[in-house]
Motif scaffolding. Structure first.
Motif, mmCIF file in Angstrom:
data_model
loop_
_atom_site.group_PDB
_atom_site.id
_atom_site.type_symbol
_atom_site.label_atom_id
_atom_site.label_comp_id
_atom_site.label_asym_id
_atom_site.label_seq_id
_atom_site.Cartn_x
_atom_site.Cartn_y
_atom_site.Cartn_z
ATOM 1 N N LYS A 51 49.411 41.724 40.982
ATOM 2 C CA LYS A 51 48.418 41.259 39.990
ATOM 3 C C LYS A 51 48.434 42.114 38.723
ATOM 4 O O LYS A 51 47.492 42.133 37.956
ATOM 5 C CB LYS A 51 46.997 41.241 40.564
ATOM 6 N N GLU B 103 52.890 38.573 40.356
ATOM 7 C CA GLU B 103 52.036 37.863 41.299
ATOM 8 C C GLU B 103 51.602 38.731 42.480
ATOM 9 O O GLU B 103 50.446 38.680 42.898
ATOM 10 C CB GLU B 103 52.754 36.616 41.811
ATOM 11 N N GLU C 99 41.464 35.852 37.011
ATOM 12 C CA GLU C 99 41.097 36.592 38.211
ATOM 13 C C GLU C 99 39.604 36.369 38.423
ATOM 14 O O GLU C 99 38.790 36.682 37.543
ATOM 15 C CB GLU C 99 41.384 38.080 38.078
ATOM 16 N N PHE D 224 53.233 38.904 34.136
ATOM 17 C CA PHE D 224 52.238 38.905 35.210
ATOM 18 C C PHE D 224 52.988 38.958 36.523
ATOM 19 O O PHE D 224 53.788 38.070 36.808
ATOM 20 C CB PHE D 224 51.360 37.650 35.145
ATOM 21 N N LYS E 18 45.794 46.363 36.170
ATOM 22 C CA LYS E 18 46.012 45.785 37.500
ATOM 23 C C LYS E 18 44.772 45.086 38.017
ATOM 24 O O LYS E 18 44.570 45.026 39.216
ATOM 25 C CB LYS E 18 46.420 46.878 38.482
ATOM 26 N N GLY E 19 43.924 44.578 37.155
ATOM 27 C CA GLY E 19 42.760 43.838 37.607
ATOM 28 C C GLY E 19 41.453 44.527 37.263
ATOM 29 O O GLY E 19 41.411 45.593 36.670
#
Length: 193
Positions: free
Chosen positions: A111, A108, A56, A106, A137-138
């Motif tokens: 995320k 898509e 990311e 994961f 989640k990032g």
């Protein structure tokens, strides 16, 4: 003898008529089958993966990366199932958290990354975290550790809890649920996680 020949001809005729009818019926039933299979195949693709890296980034700054030895990708659900993972979280180009896991997913579209089975995190300051499941989640979200969470911080503290939140800046931890905490004098702890 004549009756026997007529009986054979009638039976053979019935078999031929039955086969012709079955062949025509199969053609009618499966008329659009091949067309439908080909149309739906594009929606349900799966892809086997070897040596995959997922990252990311934003504005050329890498937030986190995952490396998987193997796995597969389900195009219909837009989910990658990954095995034997190694990963890093970054802050200003430096690794602040590293992890290893035997299995993960994961998603898509969201995320979201979920790690299962033998997952282990270690912070830059030496804090170690082990749990049954990790979810994040990032970059802008906290990491949630669930199930038999064990945290050991630089040989000073060891905690056991049901759940923990690892903040997105990778500097603080929040313990949730039933827990047990053991404090040690600095340097007076040699146990492993």
């Amino acid at each position: 003898m004549q009756k026997r020949k007529i009986a054979y001809i009638v039976i053979l005729s019935l078999i031929v008529i039955g086969c012709v009818w079955a062949f025509i019926a199969a053609g009618v039933i499966t008329k659009n089958f091949k067309k439908e299979v080909l149309q739906n195949a594009g929606e349900q693709q799966e892809l086997n993966i070897k040596n995959l890296i997922i990252t990311e980034t934003k504005n050329d700054e890498k937030y986190w990366e995952l490396y998987a030895e193997s796995g597969y990708y389900d195009n219909k659900n837009k989910v990658a199932i990954l095995y034997d993972l190694i990963g890093n979280f970054y802050d200003k180009g430096e690794v602040v958290l590293s992890m290893v896991s035997t299995k993960g997913t994961f998603e898509e579209t969201t995320k979201k990354v979920i790690l299962y089975d033998d997952t282990y995190f270690i912070y830059k300051d030496g804090t170690e975290v082990k749990a049954d499941r990790f979810v994040w989640k990032g970059k802008d979200e906290d990491i949630t550790a669930q199930g038999d969470v064990m945290i050991r911080r630089s040989g000073e503290i060891k905690t056991f809890s049901d759940k923990a939140i690892l903040t997105n800046n990778m500097k603080t931890l929040k313990i949730i649920g039933r827990s047990k905490t053991v404090l040690y004098n600095k340097g007076n702890f040699d146990g492993k996680l």
